[in-house]
Design a protein around this motif. Sequence first.
Motif, PDB file in Angstrom:
ATOM      1  N   VAL A   1      19.285 -14.997 -13.638  1.00 33.43           N
ATOM      2  CA  VAL A   1      18.410 -15.124 -14.466  1.00 33.43           C
ATOM      3  C   VAL A   1      18.731 -15.530 -16.013  1.00 33.43           C
ATOM      4  CG1 VAL A   1      18.347 -12.516 -15.220  1.00 33.43           C
ATOM      5  CG2 VAL A   1      16.224 -13.929 -15.412  1.00 33.43           C
ATOM      6  N   THR A   2      20.223 -14.960 -16.158  1.00 34.22           N
ATOM      7  CA  THR A   2      20.633 -15.324 -17.739  1.00 34.22           C
ATOM      8  C   THR A   2      20.794 -16.811 -17.762  1.00 34.22           C
ATOM      9  OG1 THR A   2      21.392 -13.055 -17.850  1.00 34.22           O
ATOM     10  CG2 THR A   2      22.185 -14.857 -19.546  1.00 34.22           C
ATOM     11  N   ALA A   3      21.665 -17.375 -16.715  1.00 36.26           N
ATOM     12  CA  ALA A   3      21.779 -18.868 -16.754  1.00 36.26           C
ATOM     13  C   ALA A   3      20.652 -19.760 -16.680  1.00 36.26           C
ATOM     14  CB  ALA A   3      22.938 -19.284 -15.401  1.00 36.26           C
ATOM     15  N   ARG A   4      19.614 -19.162 -15.842  1.00 36.16           N
ATOM     16  CA  ARG A   4      18.389 -19.974 -15.623  1.00 36.16           C
ATOM     17  C   ARG A   4      17.699 -20.016 -17.131  1.00 36.16           C
ATOM     18  NH1 ARG A   4      16.341 -17.151 -11.804  1.00 36.16           N
ATOM     19  NH2 ARG A   4      15.028 -15.971 -12.848  1.00 36.16           N
ATOM     20  N   SER A   5      17.711 -18.720 -17.886  1.00 34.56           N
ATOM     21  CA  SER A   5      16.763 -18.881 -18.977  1.00 34.56           C
ATOM     22  C   SER A   5      17.388 -19.714 -20.033  1.00 34.56           C
ATOM     23  CB  SER A   5      16.912 -17.365 -19.523  1.00 34.56           C
ATOM     24  OG  SER A   5      16.143 -16.680 -18.654  1.00 34.56           O
TER      25      SER A   5
ATOM     26  N   LEU B   1      16.341 -23.098 -19.588  1.00 32.11           N
ATOM     27  CA  LEU B   1      14.980 -23.311 -19.732  1.00 32.11           C
ATOM     28  C   LEU B   1      14.868 -23.452 -21.462  1.00 32.11           C
ATOM     29  CD1 LEU B   1      13.322 -20.768 -17.547  1.00 32.11           C
ATOM     30  CD2 LEU B   1      12.718 -23.469 -17.382  1.00 32.11           C
ATOM     31  N   VAL B   2      15.690 -22.758 -22.070  1.00 26.82           N
ATOM     32  CA  VAL B   2      15.875 -22.692 -23.670  1.00 26.82           C
ATOM     33  C   VAL B   2      16.154 -24.104 -24.051  1.00 26.82           C
ATOM     34  CG1 VAL B   2      16.810 -21.841 -25.627  1.00 26.82           C
ATOM     35  CG2 VAL B   2      15.793 -20.338 -24.072  1.00 26.82           C
ATOM     36  N   MET B   3      17.316 -24.516 -23.407  1.00 29.91           N
ATOM     37  CA  MET B   3      17.825 -26.124 -23.694  1.00 29.91           C
ATOM     38  C   MET B   3      16.764 -27.000 -23.561  1.00 29.91           C
ATOM     39  SD  MET B   3      21.706 -26.097 -22.603  1.00 29.91           S
ATOM     40  CE  MET B   3      21.450 -24.981 -20.869  1.00 29.91           C
ATOM     41  N   LEU B   4      16.090 -27.106 -22.272  1.00 26.05           N
ATOM     42  CA  LEU B   4      15.220 -27.662 -22.009  1.00 26.05           C
ATOM     43  C   LEU B   4      13.764 -27.719 -23.074  1.00 26.05           C
ATOM     44  CD1 LEU B   4      13.899 -30.050 -19.950  1.00 26.05           C
ATOM     45  CD2 LEU B   4      12.951 -28.119 -18.645  1.00 26.05           C
ATOM     46  N   PHE B   5      13.413 -26.852 -23.299  1.00 24.65           N
ATOM     47  CA  PHE B   5      12.155 -26.527 -24.195  1.00 24.65           C
ATOM     48  C   PHE B   5      12.497 -26.298 -25.561  1.00 24.65           C
ATOM     49  CE2 PHE B   5      10.499 -25.234 -20.054  1.00 24.65           C
ATOM     50  CZ  PHE B   5       9.338 -26.127 -20.078  1.00 24.65           C
ATOM     51  N   THR B   6      13.731 -26.247 -26.162  1.00 25.03           N
ATOM     52  CA  THR B   6      13.897 -26.786 -27.580  1.00 25.03           C
ATOM     53  C   THR B   6      15.022 -27.892 -27.837  1.00 25.03           C
ATOM     54  OG1 THR B   6      16.156 -25.353 -27.387  1.00 25.03           O
ATOM     55  CG2 THR B   6      14.121 -24.097 -27.658  1.00 25.03           C
ATOM     56  N   GLY B   7      15.701 -28.443 -26.956  1.00 24.58           N
ATOM     57  CA  GLY B   7      16.504 -29.593 -27.140  1.00 24.58           C
ATOM     58  C   GLY B   7      17.668 -29.112 -28.188  1.00 24.58           C
ATOM     59  N   ILE B   8      17.869 -27.762 -28.110  1.00 29.79           N
ATOM     60  CA  ILE B   8      19.078 -27.450 -29.084  1.00 29.79           C
ATOM     61  C   ILE B   8      20.539 -27.697 -28.285  1.00 29.79           C
ATOM     62  CG2 ILE B   8      20.046 -25.536 -30.081  1.00 29.79           C
ATOM     63  CD1 ILE B   8      17.283 -24.736 -30.874  1.00 29.79           C
ATOM     64  N   ARG B   9      21.635 -27.942 -28.561  1.00 30.49           N
ATOM     65  CA  ARG B   9      22.872 -28.091 -28.035  1.00 30.49           C
ATOM     66  C   ARG B   9      23.072 -26.952 -27.075  1.00 30.49           C
ATOM     67  NH1 ARG B   9      23.447 -31.026 -32.901  1.00 30.49           N
ATOM     68  NH2 ARG B   9      24.462 -32.908 -32.675  1.00 30.49           N
TER      69      ARG B   9
ATOM     70  N   THR C   1       9.825 -18.978 -25.395  1.00 27.55           N
ATOM     71  CA  THR C   1       9.563 -17.577 -25.598  1.00 27.55           C
ATOM     72  C   THR C   1       9.513 -17.023 -24.302  1.00 27.55           C
ATOM     73  OG1 THR C   1       8.305 -18.223 -27.783  1.00 27.55           O
ATOM     74  CG2 THR C   1       8.188 -15.681 -26.892  1.00 27.55           C
ATOM     75  N   ALA C   2       8.840 -17.582 -23.570  1.00 27.56           N
ATOM     76  CA  ALA C   2       8.815 -16.824 -22.169  1.00 27.56           C
ATOM     77  C   ALA C   2      10.305 -16.723 -21.365  1.00 27.56           C
ATOM     78  CB  ALA C   2       8.053 -17.386 -21.174  1.00 27.56           C
ATOM     79  N   ALA C   3      11.207 -17.715 -21.627  1.00 24.20           N
ATOM     80  CA  ALA C   3      12.660 -17.873 -21.175  1.00 24.20           C
ATOM     81  C   ALA C   3      13.237 -16.636 -21.770  1.00 24.20           C
ATOM     82  CB  ALA C   3      13.005 -19.185 -21.374  1.00 24.20           C
ATOM     83  N   PHE C   4      13.213 -16.856 -23.185  1.00 23.77           N
ATOM     84  CA  PHE C   4      13.932 -15.430 -23.903  1.00 23.77           C
ATOM     85  C   PHE C   4      13.625 -14.213 -23.437  1.00 23.77           C
ATOM     86  CE2 PHE C   4      14.830 -18.732 -27.365  1.00 23.77           C
ATOM     87  CZ  PHE C   4      16.206 -18.706 -27.383  1.00 23.77           C
ATOM     88  N   LYS C   5      12.452 -13.796 -23.278  1.00 22.90           N
ATOM     89  CA  LYS C   5      11.832 -12.664 -22.769  1.00 22.90           C
ATOM     90  C   LYS C   5      12.542 -12.251 -21.327  1.00 22.90           C
ATOM     91  CE  LYS C   5       7.829 -12.320 -25.619  1.00 22.90           C
ATOM     92  NZ  LYS C   5       6.262 -12.228 -25.863  1.00 22.90           N
ATOM     93  N   ARG C   6      12.885 -13.278 -20.565  1.00 24.56           N
ATOM     94  CA  ARG C   6      13.368 -12.919 -19.305  1.00 24.56           C
ATOM     95  C   ARG C   6      14.789 -12.720 -19.354  1.00 24.56           C
ATOM     96  NH1 ARG C   6      12.782 -11.367 -15.735  1.00 24.56           N
ATOM     97  NH2 ARG C   6      13.151 -12.788 -13.822  1.00 24.56           N
ATOM     98  N   VAL C   7      15.450 -12.617 -20.280  1.00 24.71           N
ATOM     99  CA  VAL C   7      16.965 -12.436 -20.344  1.00 24.71           C
ATOM    100  C   VAL C   7      17.259 -11.050 -20.381  1.00 24.71           C
ATOM    101  CG1 VAL C   7      19.024 -12.954 -21.483  1.00 24.71           C
ATOM    102  CG2 VAL C   7      17.221 -14.770 -21.685  1.00 24.71           C
ATOM    103  N   PRO C   8      17.858 -10.522 -19.477  1.00 21.86           N
ATOM    104  CA  PRO C   8      18.297  -8.908 -19.588  1.00 21.86           C
ATOM    105  C   PRO C   8      19.100  -8.630 -20.514  1.00 21.86           C
ATOM    106  CG  PRO C   8      19.550 -10.121 -17.768  1.00 21.86           C
ATOM    107  CD  PRO C   8      18.481 -11.314 -18.323  1.00 21.86           C
TER     108      PRO C   8
END
Length: 398
Positions: A232-236, A239-247, A286-293
């Motif tokens: 879940v951490t790697a998946r999130s 997702l953050v990279m995909l929905f922010t475009g940040i390096r 935001t949903a991706a960040f909230k899934r990170v344990p």
Amino acid sequence: MATQRIKFTEGSIDKLPFSKSGTNRYADQRKGVFPNLYLDVGTKTKTWRLVKFAHGKTKSKTLGKWPAMNLHSAAQAADTMSERVADATHALPAPVVTQAKEISLRQAFLRHTTERVDPRTKEKTANTVYDYLSTLQNHAGKDGEWLDVPIDQITRAMINAQMKAMKDRPSQATKLLRIISAIYRNEMLIRDDVIDDPTFRVRAYPSKTKELLFDPSGRWPAFDAIMQVEDVTARSAWLVMLFTGIRSSNVRSIEWADLDLEQNMLNIPRLKNGTKRTFPLSEAATAAFKRVPRIRDKLVFASKTKAGVPIAHQHALGTPKVLRQHDTRHLFTSAGSMAGIDRSKVKYLRGDIVLGDGADVGYMHGIAAHEDVEKIGQLVAQKSSAPYSDLVKAITNH
């Protein structure tokens, strides 16, 4: 001995061929530049000499050998010796060239990452130091064996051989070369003696623009591939990279203190380009960040086994492979363009320096808003053949 005239530079001296027999003497072709400094090139060595006519005699003194004594050091030694030659009763002492201390590449690396001679240089973060050290451990010789080699024993031939051995990993080879080059440049600044830089004139691999692994004109398989990641951490992180475009490097360094998930905001104190920036987050991000344990107090995307260390670089996803880390920046940019968002806003949102006409560009702050990132999220959902609301629910519930 006839003297040939050339323009003395580090590059021109390095290119001078060794003599097939005897010695060839060179001096600088510019009047008054490097006076009395000569370079004798033999069959195997290049030797700096001071040659000056004084009191009816030509005085000559050996200063040192290239490249252990570089042009700058030779010029300084020649100036000092030249003043003493003017006094015929003054004995000519041999110039003192302190031998390089036999510190290891590991020790030099630690000095490079802790001692900032120039205060204008950026202070390296713990993540950057870890990333550089990992590169050295993986690629600096076999299993990082160069780390324990004295720096004066690492040669240009060794560097060139390693560059050729890494031809199938050109980006990593170039990264290794730049790290080692930076280490030696730092040593040259903080040492009083002379040390040769083995990376001098070693060619890096040209950078290449990677094409996407799928046709972006059709359906994008990126979201589906990310959702197949079990951790879940790697998946999130994906997702953050995909929905922010940040390096990816900046994403992996995000700390819990940087997030305000109530306001859907992310603050990154220092991006790769050295700037600080606050980003609006889409509902999907935001949903991706909230899934990170929360397994660590500091890092969001933290390693489960090593405290204070982020998760490792993520390998390409899919079978066959359809998505690499940097591809997420391409997709974010494409989605922004297709959504009709101004190019400067898209660059700002993905953490790039915004270039434009006029000095006012440097004063642009907060030029993108939540509505922009939501438009990009909706476009990603559209290209993934899923309603945006369903996509956010999948992130929240998976």
